[in-house]
Design a protein around this motif. Structure first.
Motif, PDB file in Angstrom:
ATOM      1  N   MET A  79       0.804  -1.085   0.124  1.00  0.00           N
ATOM      2  CA  MET A  79       0.069   0.214   0.041  1.00  0.00           C
ATOM      3  C   MET A  79       0.819   1.318   0.059  1.00  0.00           C
ATOM      4  SD  MET A  79      -3.189  -0.734   0.046  1.00  0.00           S
ATOM      5  CE  MET A  79      -4.094   0.338   0.603  1.00  0.00           C
ATOM      6  N   LYS A 129      -6.176   6.160   5.745  1.00  0.00           N
ATOM      7  CA  LYS A 129      -7.016   5.609   5.068  1.00  0.00           C
ATOM      8  C   LYS A 129      -6.441   5.835   3.593  1.00  0.00           C
ATOM      9  CE  LYS A 129     -10.042   4.024   7.996  1.00  0.00           C
ATOM     10  NZ  LYS A 129     -10.289   2.592   8.089  1.00  0.00           N
ATOM     11  N   LYS A 130      -6.538   4.504   2.835  1.00  0.00           N
ATOM     12  CA  LYS A 130      -6.210   4.713   1.310  1.00  0.00           C
ATOM     13  C   LYS A 130      -7.048   4.074   0.423  1.00  0.00           C
ATOM     14  CE  LYS A 130      -1.091   4.801   2.311  1.00  0.00           C
ATOM     15  NZ  LYS A 130       0.212   4.188   2.156  1.00  0.00           N
ATOM     16  N   VAL A 165      -4.388   3.888  -5.269  1.00  0.00           N
ATOM     17  CA  VAL A 165      -4.247   3.660  -3.659  1.00  0.00           C
ATOM     18  C   VAL A 165      -4.211   5.326  -3.374  1.00  0.00           C
ATOM     19  CG1 VAL A 165      -2.628   3.547  -1.927  1.00  0.00           C
ATOM     20  CG2 VAL A 165      -2.987   1.673  -3.666  1.00  0.00           C
ATOM     21  N   SER A 166      -3.315   6.203  -4.105  1.00  0.00           N
ATOM     22  CA  SER A 166      -3.153   7.563  -3.386  1.00  0.00           C
ATOM     23  C   SER A 166      -4.452   8.517  -3.691  1.00  0.00           C
ATOM     24  CB  SER A 166      -1.997   8.150  -4.035  1.00  0.00           C
ATOM     25  OG  SER A 166      -2.282   8.446  -5.278  1.00  0.00           O
TER      26      SER A 166
END
Length: 532
Positions: free
Chosen positions: A81, A240-241, A276-277
């Motif tokens: 992650m 949180k992602k 993810v970002s």
């Protein structure tokens, strides 16, 4: 009687029978361990029974010393992650874990203090920082106390003026005002305490920060600098992602995504960065360009710096500029190439040793490796277009993520194989991806570079990131190129050892390595070199 495996043939210790692995034990692992034990018995002349061989060959590896509560440990059980702006960080040298990490920690604590109620802040009289483990053992040579003080007075790693840190070394008695709400008090290097170097800490790089009201603690937090400039704290909850589009935790899984979707490693990495970002491709490319520009400027600054003596008791002379000039005069093209790449790496690493700004790739101690290769493929050599450099940087990041996820990036946890080894592995992948080789070749280049750093100790002389660290970056850059050259010229499917196997070996070696060789300056060159 001979014990035979695919790769070795050695006499059995008692010469009477081939050992049979116990039920549930992998045969190849058992046979290889038995062969090593048998070889040691022959060399030492000691008679070892087959029962002793079986017991030693099936013994479980030593327990991990890291706390299972650390997020860096928990994250090893799921998909990767990490994102690129967490990984490539700009900050002052000479160490991501001992300089950038502590500065991020004390800056974080300073920010927490500003949020306290006004009545509590009115009582505040001091900020205190306690350093433990490796931070205490070698922090002075890494400038940990200066970085920690900088964070306390509100400075961040990416924007701090290196001259400020240099001034603390030159004038250690300076006092700075710290303003919290309506209260102002003084802070100095005396507020940074080198506490116990040994103990049962959650991580080798542990530190505590305290806001004091006389002898009363108003606020206290325990922190961990877990490598590569990453930090955690007691009770840490990761942000949180989003979920990765192509989840992977191993190279095997990463390669499966590239094959199934007909993508390169950099394309898989980019898709995951976006997912993810939550950032756009343009945002990610802009960040990569910012990082590579910083790397280029670091190398240029190092090459342009006049010969000097680095700070500290070693009195080490710089040589990047001289190596570069002499390499450029070499009439043999191959030697000239090796010399120039080495000079680029020396330049970046000498900037790190000066305490100037560097990029963690993956750490400060290895900060000369990737900049050397980026500069060599860009304006300092091959003149590849920036889009190729970006692709290489994404592939390199993917390798670094795998190192962080499945082993470690921290010299205090895994020795220099974790820092230079992963940096060199990233470099091999960077080169192969930038030149559009297949994902398997990229993986093979990364594996080759990492394999030949296994067991590398972290034994900085006097605790300074100078010997062997500076030249070690040059070797890391050259080995990255060697790994790329071998991988790009062999038949990819014929590589006998895969990346995941080598990363597992690095993790196991890290666990079994004596603590004297984990950035404590208690073994190796650190005790062999005599300083006059």
């Amino acid at each position: 009687m001979k014990l035979e495996t695919d790769d070795v043939q050695v006499p059995l210790p008692d010469g009477d029978s081939t050992p049979v692995e116990p039920a549930g034990v992998d045969r190849r692992t058992f046979m290889m361990r038995s062969a090593v034990i048998g070889s040691a018995a022959v060399i030492t002349g000691r008679v070892v029974s087959t029962e002793e061989v079986a017991k030693a060959a099936t013994a479980p590896p030593p327990k991990v010393s890291l706390s299972p509560e650390l997020n860096v440990v928990k994250k090893s059980k799921g998909p990767i992650m990490t994102v690129i702006d967490e990984f490539y960080k700009v900050g002052p040298g000479p160490s991501s874990s001992h300089t950038i990490g502590p500065m991020r920690i004390t800056y974080d604590f300073y920010q927490r203090c500003t949020k306290l109620p006004a009545d509590q802040l009115a009582k505040a009289t001091a900020l205190k920082v306690h350093l433990f483990g490796s931070l205490s053992a070698t922090g002075k040579g890494h400038g940990t106390e200066r970085a920690s003080l900088a964070g306390i007075v509100g400075k961040e790693p990416a924007t701090v003026d290196p001259a400020f840190l240099d001034s603390l070394a030159e004038k250690p008695d300076q006092v700075f005002p710290v303003k919290l709400g309506g209260k102002t008090f003084d802070a100095s290097l005396k507020d940074i305490i080198y506490d116990a170097p040994k103990g049962d800490f959650p991580h080798p790089n542990t530190m505590t920060c305290k806001l004091m009201a006389g002898n009363t603690v108003l606020l206290e937090q325990e922190y961990y600098s877990v490598g590569g400039g990453f930090i955690e704290w007691k009770g840490y909850t990761p942000p949180k992602k989003g979920q990765p589009k192509y989840p992977y935790a191993t190279m095997k899984e990463l390669l499966a995504h590239t094959e199934k979707n007909k993508l390169s490693i950099s394309q898989v990495a980019l898709a995951n960065e976006i997912a993810v970002s939550g950032k756009s491709e343009a945002d990610i490319n802009a960040f990569i360009d910012k990082v590579t520009t910083a790397m280029v400027n670091i190398v240029k600054s190092g090459l342009a710096a006049p010969p000097s003596t680095l700070p500290g008791p070693i009195k080490l002379k710089t040589k990047a500029g001289e190596v570069y000039k002499r390499a450029m005069d070499d009439t043999f093209v191959g030697q000239r190439g090796l010399g120039v790449v080495s000079a680029y790496a020396l330049a970046g690493s000498e900037e790190n040793a000066r305490g100037h700004l560097v990029v963690t790739a993956p750490t400060g101690g290895s900060a000369g490796v990737m900049p050397a290769l980026v500069y060599a493929l860009g304006e300092g050599g091959r003149k590849l277009p920036q889009e190729k450099i970006r692709a290489g940087m994404l592939a390199a990041a993917a390798i670094g993520y795998l190192g962080k996820h499945n082993a470690t990036l921290s010299g205090a946890e895994g020795g220099c194989q974790a820092e230079i080894g992963v940096a060199s592995s990233m470099g091999g992948a960077f080169l192969a991806e930038a030149y559009d080789f297949s994902p398997q070749v990229v993986a093979n280049a990364a594996e080759s570079a990492l394999e030949h750093h296994l067991g590398l100790t972290c034994d900085p002389v006097a605790g300074f990131v100078q010997i062997p660290c500076i030249e070690r970056c040059a070797y890391g850059a050259v080995k990255a190129w060697t790994g790329f050259m071998i991988a790009s010229n062999e038949i990819p499917a014929h590589r006998r050892v895969d990346f995941d196997t080598t990363m597992t070996a690095m993790a196991l070696t890290a666990k079994e390595m004596n603590s004297k060789y984990k950035e404590t300056s208690e073994g190796g060159l650190a005790v062999s070199v005599t300083l006059c």
